[in-house]
Scaffold this motif. Structure first.
Motif, PDB file in Angstrom:
ATOM      1  N   ASP A  44      -9.487  11.917   2.788  1.00  0.00           N
ATOM      2  CA  ASP A  44     -10.509  11.179   3.539  1.00  0.00           C
ATOM      3  C   ASP A  44     -10.243   9.679   3.468  1.00  0.00           C
ATOM      4  O   ASP A  44     -10.325   8.973   4.475  1.00  0.00           O
ATOM      5  N   ALA A  45      -9.910   9.199   2.279  1.00  0.00           N
ATOM      6  CA  ALA A  45      -9.616   7.773   2.113  1.00  0.00           C
ATOM      7  C   ALA A  45      -8.374   7.383   2.899  1.00  0.00           C
ATOM      8  O   ALA A  45      -8.358   6.356   3.587  1.00  0.00           O
ATOM      9  N   ALA A  46      -7.331   8.199   2.830  1.00  0.00           N
ATOM     10  CA  ALA A  46      -6.090   7.899   3.555  1.00  0.00           C
ATOM     11  C   ALA A  46      -6.327   7.889   5.058  1.00  0.00           C
ATOM     12  O   ALA A  46      -5.841   6.997   5.763  1.00  0.00           O
ATOM     13  N   ARG A  47      -7.073   8.859   5.557  1.00  0.00           N
ATOM     14  CA  ARG A  47      -7.372   8.895   6.998  1.00  0.00           C
ATOM     15  C   ARG A  47      -8.133   7.648   7.428  1.00  0.00           C
ATOM     16  O   ARG A  47      -7.886   7.105   8.510  1.00  0.00           O
ATOM     17  N   GLN A  48      -9.062   7.199   6.590  1.00  0.00           N
ATOM     18  CA  GLN A  48      -9.823   6.000   6.927  1.00  0.00           C
ATOM     19  C   GLN A  48      -8.917   4.766   6.942  1.00  0.00           C
ATOM     20  O   GLN A  48      -8.989   3.950   7.858  1.00  0.00           O
ATOM     21  N   ILE A  49      -8.054   4.630   5.962  1.00  0.00           N
ATOM     22  CA  ILE A  49      -7.127   3.492   5.907  1.00  0.00           C
ATOM     23  C   ILE A  49      -6.188   3.517   7.113  1.00  0.00           C
ATOM     24  O   ILE A  49      -5.974   2.493   7.768  1.00  0.00           O
ATOM     25  N   VAL A  50      -5.635   4.680   7.429  1.00  0.00           N
ATOM     26  CA  VAL A  50      -4.725   4.794   8.568  1.00  0.00           C
ATOM     27  C   VAL A  50      -5.472   4.489   9.864  1.00  0.00           C
ATOM     28  O   VAL A  50      -4.992   3.717  10.699  1.00  0.00           O
ATOM     29  N   GLY A  51      -6.644   5.063  10.033  1.00  0.00           N
ATOM     30  CA  GLY A  51      -7.421   4.832  11.247  1.00  0.00           C
ATOM     31  C   GLY A  51      -7.765   3.368  11.453  1.00  0.00           C
ATOM     32  O   GLY A  51      -7.586   2.824  12.551  1.00  0.00           O
ATOM     33  N   ARG A  52      -8.217   2.722  10.411  1.00  0.00           N
ATOM     34  CA  ARG A  52      -8.543   1.295  10.512  1.00  0.00           C
ATOM     35  C   ARG A  52      -7.309   0.462  10.785  1.00  0.00           C
ATOM     36  O   ARG A  52      -7.333  -0.472  11.586  1.00  0.00           O
ATOM     37  N   ARG A  99      -1.654  -3.162   6.423  1.00  0.00           N
ATOM     38  CA  ARG A  99      -2.718  -2.798   5.479  1.00  0.00           C
ATOM     39  C   ARG A  99      -2.666  -1.327   5.088  1.00  0.00           C
ATOM     40  O   ARG A  99      -3.459  -0.877   4.278  1.00  0.00           O
ATOM     41  N   ILE A 100      -1.765  -0.579   5.680  1.00  0.00           N
ATOM     42  CA  ILE A 100      -1.633   0.844   5.354  1.00  0.00           C
ATOM     43  C   ILE A 100      -0.704   0.957   4.151  1.00  0.00           C
ATOM     44  O   ILE A 100       0.501   1.166   4.281  1.00  0.00           O
ATOM     45  N   VAL A 101      -1.291   0.765   2.984  1.00  0.00           N
ATOM     46  CA  VAL A 101      -0.530   0.754   1.739  1.00  0.00           C
ATOM     47  C   VAL A 101      -1.238   1.627   0.699  1.00  0.00           C
ATOM     48  O   VAL A 101      -2.461   1.780   0.744  1.00  0.00           O
ATOM     49  N   PRO A 102      -0.481   2.206  -0.225  1.00  0.00           N
ATOM     50  CA  PRO A 102      -1.087   3.055  -1.248  1.00  0.00           C
ATOM     51  C   PRO A 102      -2.192   2.360  -2.053  1.00  0.00           C
ATOM     52  O   PRO A 102      -3.188   2.999  -2.414  1.00  0.00           O
ATOM     53  N   ALA A 103      -2.041   1.080  -2.316  1.00  0.00           N
ATOM     54  CA  ALA A 103      -3.054   0.371  -3.102  1.00  0.00           C
ATOM     55  C   ALA A 103      -4.430   0.423  -2.435  1.00  0.00           C
ATOM     56  O   ALA A 103      -5.453   0.479  -3.123  1.00  0.00           O
ATOM     57  N   ALA A 104      -4.457   0.437  -1.111  1.00  0.00           N
ATOM     58  CA  ALA A 104      -5.735   0.512  -0.396  1.00  0.00           C
ATOM     59  C   ALA A 104      -6.400   1.867  -0.626  1.00  0.00           C
ATOM     60  O   ALA A 104      -7.621   1.948  -0.788  1.00  0.00           O
ATOM     61  N   VAL A 105      -5.607   2.930  -0.662  1.00  0.00           N
ATOM     62  CA  VAL A 105      -6.157   4.261  -0.917  1.00  0.00           C
ATOM     63  C   VAL A 105      -6.639   4.361  -2.356  1.00  0.00           C
ATOM     64  O   VAL A 105      -7.729   4.884  -2.617  1.00  0.00           O
ATOM     65  N   VAL A 106      -5.857   3.855  -3.298  1.00  0.00           N
ATOM     66  CA  VAL A 106      -6.257   3.860  -4.706  1.00  0.00           C
ATOM     67  C   VAL A 106      -7.607   3.162  -4.860  1.00  0.00           C
ATOM     68  O   VAL A 106      -8.528   3.684  -5.501  1.00  0.00           O
ATOM     69  N   ALA A 107      -7.742   1.991  -4.251  1.00  0.00           N
ATOM     70  CA  ALA A 107      -8.985   1.220  -4.362  1.00  0.00           C
ATOM     71  C   ALA A 107     -10.153   1.931  -3.702  1.00  0.00           C
ATOM     72  O   ALA A 107     -11.262   1.969  -4.251  1.00  0.00           O
ATOM     73  N   LEU A 108      -9.926   2.513  -2.529  1.00  0.00           N
ATOM     74  CA  LEU A 108     -11.011   3.181  -1.816  1.00  0.00           C
ATOM     75  C   LEU A 108     -11.484   4.429  -2.557  1.00  0.00           C
ATOM     76  O   LEU A 108     -12.696   4.654  -2.684  1.00  0.00           O
ATOM     77  N   VAL A 109     -10.568   5.214  -3.069  1.00  0.00           N
ATOM     78  CA  VAL A 109     -10.946   6.400  -3.844  1.00  0.00           C
ATOM     79  C   VAL A 109     -11.727   5.975  -5.082  1.00  0.00           C
ATOM     80  O   VAL A 109     -12.772   6.559  -5.402  1.00  0.00           O
ATOM     81  N   PHE A 110     -11.258   4.948  -5.780  1.00  0.00           N
ATOM     82  CA  PHE A 110     -11.971   4.491  -6.974  1.00  0.00           C
ATOM     83  C   PHE A 110     -13.365   3.970  -6.603  1.00  0.00           C
ATOM     84  O   PHE A 110     -14.345   4.262  -7.282  1.00  0.00           O
ATOM     85  N   GLY A 111     -13.446   3.212  -5.538  1.00  0.00           N
ATOM     86  CA  GLY A 111     -14.742   2.678  -5.120  1.00  0.00           C
ATOM     87  C   GLY A 111     -15.731   3.756  -4.726  1.00  0.00           C
ATOM     88  O   GLY A 111     -16.925   3.639  -4.989  1.00  0.00           O
ATOM     89  N   ARG A 112     -15.256   4.808  -4.106  1.00  0.00           N
ATOM     90  CA  ARG A 112     -16.140   5.891  -3.665  1.00  0.00           C
ATOM     91  C   ARG A 112     -16.516   6.855  -4.773  1.00  0.00           C
ATOM     92  O   ARG A 112     -17.627   7.376  -4.795  1.00  0.00           O
ATOM     93  N   ALA A 167       0.689  12.048   4.587  1.00  0.00           N
ATOM     94  CA  ALA A 167       0.087  13.206   5.251  1.00  0.00           C
ATOM     95  C   ALA A 167      -0.794  12.757   6.415  1.00  0.00           C
ATOM     96  O   ALA A 167      -0.752  13.345   7.498  1.00  0.00           O
ATOM     97  N   ALA A 168      -1.584  11.709   6.209  1.00  0.00           N
ATOM     98  CA  ALA A 168      -2.454  11.201   7.273  1.00  0.00           C
ATOM     99  C   ALA A 168      -1.630  10.612   8.416  1.00  0.00           C
ATOM    100  O   ALA A 168      -1.962  10.801   9.589  1.00  0.00           O
ATOM    101  N   LEU A 169      -0.555   9.908   8.095  1.00  0.00           N
ATOM    102  CA  LEU A 169       0.317   9.353   9.133  1.00  0.00           C
ATOM    103  C   LEU A 169       0.999  10.468   9.924  1.00  0.00           C
ATOM    104  O   LEU A 169       1.052  10.419  11.162  1.00  0.00           O
ATOM    105  N   PHE A 211       2.645   9.409  13.362  1.00  0.00           N
ATOM    106  CA  PHE A 211       3.255   8.117  13.054  1.00  0.00           C
ATOM    107  C   PHE A 211       4.351   8.294  12.013  1.00  0.00           C
ATOM    108  O   PHE A 211       4.352   9.263  11.255  1.00  0.00           O
ATOM    109  N   PRO A 212       5.286   7.344  11.952  1.00  0.00           N
ATOM    110  CA  PRO A 212       6.357   7.447  10.943  1.00  0.00           C
ATOM    111  C   PRO A 212       5.793   7.334   9.526  1.00  0.00           C
ATOM    112  O   PRO A 212       4.784   6.655   9.305  1.00  0.00           O
TER     113      PRO A 212
END
Length: 90
Positions: free
Chosen positions: A21-29, A38-51, A67-69, A74-75
Motif C-alpha cells: 500500500d505504501a509503495a503504491r502510494q509513493i509510485v502513484g504520487r 521521489r520514488i525511493v525506498p526511503a520514502a516507503v520505509v518512512a511511510l510504513v513507519f509513520g502509518r 512490485a508496484a512499478l 514502469f521500469p
C-alpha cells in the motif's frame, strides 16, 4: 517455501499489504507529480513507519517499490551496489 502458522501467516500478510500500500502510494504520487526522483525506498520505509510504527528494511522497501512499478508497467529500480556485488559472488 516456509509454511507459517495462522497468526504468523496473518501477520506476514498484514506486513506485505502495508508495504505494498505504501509503495503504491509513493509510485502513484511520483507519477502524478512527475517527480519520479521521489520514488525511493526511503520514502516507503518512512511511510510504513509513520502509518504502523513498524520498521522495514530498505531492501524490502525496494522490493515493494519494484512490485508496484511492475504492476503499472514502469521500469524497475536499478539494483543497489550491495545487491549487484552479491549477485557477482554467486
Amino acid at each position: 517455501m516456509i509454511r507459517l502458522k495462522g497468526r504468523e501467516r496473518r501477520a506476514a500478510e498484514r506486513r506485505h499489504r502495508q508495504g505494498m500500500d505504501a509503495a503504491r502510494q509513493i509510485v502513484g504520487r511520483g507519477i502524478l507529480d512527475e517527480a519520479t526522483d521521489r520514488i525511493v525506498p526511503a520514502a516507503v520505509v518512512a511511510l510504513v513507519f509513520g502509518r504502523t510504527g513498524e520498521r522495514i528494511s530498505a531492501d524490502d522497501a525496494r522490493d515493494f517499490l519494484n512490485a508496484a512499478l511492475a504492476d503499472r508497467g514502469f521500469p524497475l529500480l536499478p539494483p543497489t551496489t550491495e545487491a549487484a556485488e552479491a549477485g557477482e559472488d554467486q
